[in-house]
Design a protein around this motif. Structure first.
Motif, PDB file in Angstrom:
ATOM      1  N   LEU A 263       0.820  -1.215   0.000  1.00 52.88           N
ATOM      2  CA  LEU A 263       0.000   0.000   0.000  1.00 52.88           C
ATOM      3  C   LEU A 263       0.853   1.264   0.000  1.00 52.88           C
ATOM      4  O   LEU A 263       0.477   2.281  -0.598  1.00 52.88           O
ATOM      5  N   GLN A 264       1.992   1.206   0.652  1.00 50.73           N
ATOM      6  CA  GLN A 264       2.865   2.376   0.733  1.00 50.73           C
ATOM      7  C   GLN A 264       3.770   2.526  -0.480  1.00 50.73           C
ATOM      8  O   GLN A 264       4.339   3.600  -0.697  1.00 50.73           O
TER       9      GLN A 264
ATOM     10  N   ARG B 143       0.854   3.123  -4.796  1.00 49.30           N
ATOM     11  CA  ARG B 143       0.864   4.574  -4.992  1.00 49.30           C
ATOM     12  C   ARG B 143       1.105   4.978  -6.442  1.00 49.30           C
ATOM     13  O   ARG B 143       0.908   6.135  -6.803  1.00 49.30           O
TER      14      ARG B 143
ATOM     15  N   GLN C 296      -3.636   4.452 -10.549  1.00 50.38           N
ATOM     16  CA  GLN C 296      -4.772   5.368 -10.469  1.00 50.38           C
ATOM     17  C   GLN C 296      -5.883   4.775  -9.613  1.00 50.38           C
ATOM     18  O   GLN C 296      -6.615   5.507  -8.958  1.00 50.38           O
TER      19      GLN C 296
ATOM     20  N   ASP D  85      -4.845   6.370   3.854  1.00 54.69           N
ATOM     21  CA  ASP D  85      -3.665   7.073   3.346  1.00 54.69           C
ATOM     22  C   ASP D  85      -3.601   6.980   1.824  1.00 54.69           C
ATOM     23  O   ASP D  85      -3.237   7.948   1.148  1.00 54.69           O
ATOM     24  N   CYS D  86      -3.934   5.813   1.287  1.00 50.28           N
ATOM     25  CA  CYS D  86      -3.956   5.648  -0.169  1.00 50.28           C
ATOM     26  C   CYS D  86      -5.012   6.555  -0.806  1.00 50.28           C
ATOM     27  O   CYS D  86      -4.765   7.207  -1.825  1.00 50.28           O
ATOM     28  N   THR D  87      -6.186   6.571  -0.197  1.00 52.81           N
ATOM     29  CA  THR D  87      -7.251   7.435  -0.702  1.00 52.81           C
ATOM     30  C   THR D  87      -6.814   8.895  -0.687  1.00 52.81           C
ATOM     31  O   THR D  87      -7.007   9.632  -1.672  1.00 52.81           O
TER      32      THR D  87
ATOM     33  N   ALA E  75      -3.921   9.999  -0.884  1.00 54.83           N
ATOM     34  CA  ALA E  75      -2.849  10.201  -1.862  1.00 54.83           C
ATOM     35  C   ALA E  75      -3.391  10.281  -3.290  1.00 54.83           C
ATOM     36  O   ALA E  75      -2.618  10.456  -4.241  1.00 54.83           O
TER      37      ALA E  75
ATOM     38  N   ILE F  32      -5.469   7.877  -4.793  1.00 59.34           N
ATOM     39  CA  ILE F  32      -5.772   6.593  -5.431  1.00 59.34           C
ATOM     40  C   ILE F  32      -7.231   6.247  -5.172  1.00 59.34           C
ATOM     41  O   ILE F  32      -7.685   6.314  -4.032  1.00 59.34           O
TER      42      ILE F  32
END
Length: 262
Positions: A33-34, A38, A41, A73-75, A77, A79
């Motif tokens: 995920l990190q 990233r 899309q 965190d992904c959201t 960023a 994604i």
């Protein structure tokens, strides 16, 4: 003159079976995920992401909070995150989705990639030859059964899930393998959606199946705690329309190919 590499449009992953009992697998997924996630899309989480899920009121568990925070965190960023229910986490609901900033999908979803139609599903609904499981699936997907289950105290639900998990592991150990999808079922699914590509997980048999009218990609399960060597990975949809498989370390791999002539 260098040629630009295609960008990552979407990633597909399933069957991580997250729980506090598998720290190495959890670490690998959080690293995914990190890192690789990233660059995409969109990220499609296609079922059995948790070993079990007994209701969104269990979201405040420390372990679950850590997973939700990583997804959020992904959201944040940029994604787009999508969640599809599996046979173990079918009780994930709107509260979980809101906390993680993701969108819940139906059990079958069509996507467009250029002139191709991609259909994604967890895969358990296509295991029609396992009559006992299909009966169980019908029961637990019933809204009345779910309401009755969710009305019970959280600790009792956890105990029930652990018992069901133990029974499932015993059956799998005795049979040695999970049930595979039924060929007629996957062919019917592809035909119904006029799909060029079908992607699913559930069976823990990563491969590329080539048929006359469509291709079927099977996602791997993850296990970095108990397997002889760490396993897992994901499938990437690239901007040129290609699909590339990666192992749990993020290395590009070639899936075994099975050709179906019928």
């Amino acid at each position: 003159m260098s040629t630009a590499q295609p960008s990552v449009v979407a990633l597909f992953v399933s069957d991580v079976h997250l729980s506090a009992d598998i720290p190495a697998t959890t670490h690998a997924f959080l690293q995914f995920l990190q890192g690789p996630a990233r660059a995409a899309q969109a990220l499609y989480l296609m079922g059995d992401m948790f070993e079990y899920w007994v209701g969104d009121d269990d979201i405040n568990d420390h372990y679950h909070q850590s997973i939700c925070a990583a997804l959020l965190d992904c959201t944040n960023a940029g994604i787009r995150l999508y969640w599809m229910h599996g046979n173990r986490d079918f009780l994930v609901g709107a509260d979980f989705a809101d906390r993680c900033g993701l969108q819940l999908l139906p059990e079958t979803q069509s996507l467009r990639a250029g002139d191709k139609t991609i259909v994604i599903t967890h895969g358990d609904a296509e295991c029609t030859g396992d009559l006992a499981y299909m009966q169980f699936r019908k029961q637990v997907r019933n809204s009345q059964w779910q309401q009755q289950f969710l009305s019970q105290p959280l600790e009792k639900r956890r105990d029930i899930a652990k018992q069901m998990r133990a029974q499932s592991q015993q059956k799998q150990s005795a049979a040695m393998v999970l049930s595979d999808v039924d060929e007629d079922a996957v062919s019917s699914l592809a035909k119904a959606h006029q799909a060029h590509i079908l992607i699913h997980g559930h069976t823990h048999r990563p491969a590329l199946h080539q048929y006359a009218d469509f291709s079927r990609y099977v996602l791997p399960d993850w296990d970095c705690d108990h397997a002889a060597s760490p396993r897992g990975g994901w499938l990437a949809l690239l901007s040129d329309g290609g699909l590339q498989a990666y192992d749990v370390h993020g290395e590009a791999i070639q899936l075994p190919v099975n050709r179906h002539t019928a």
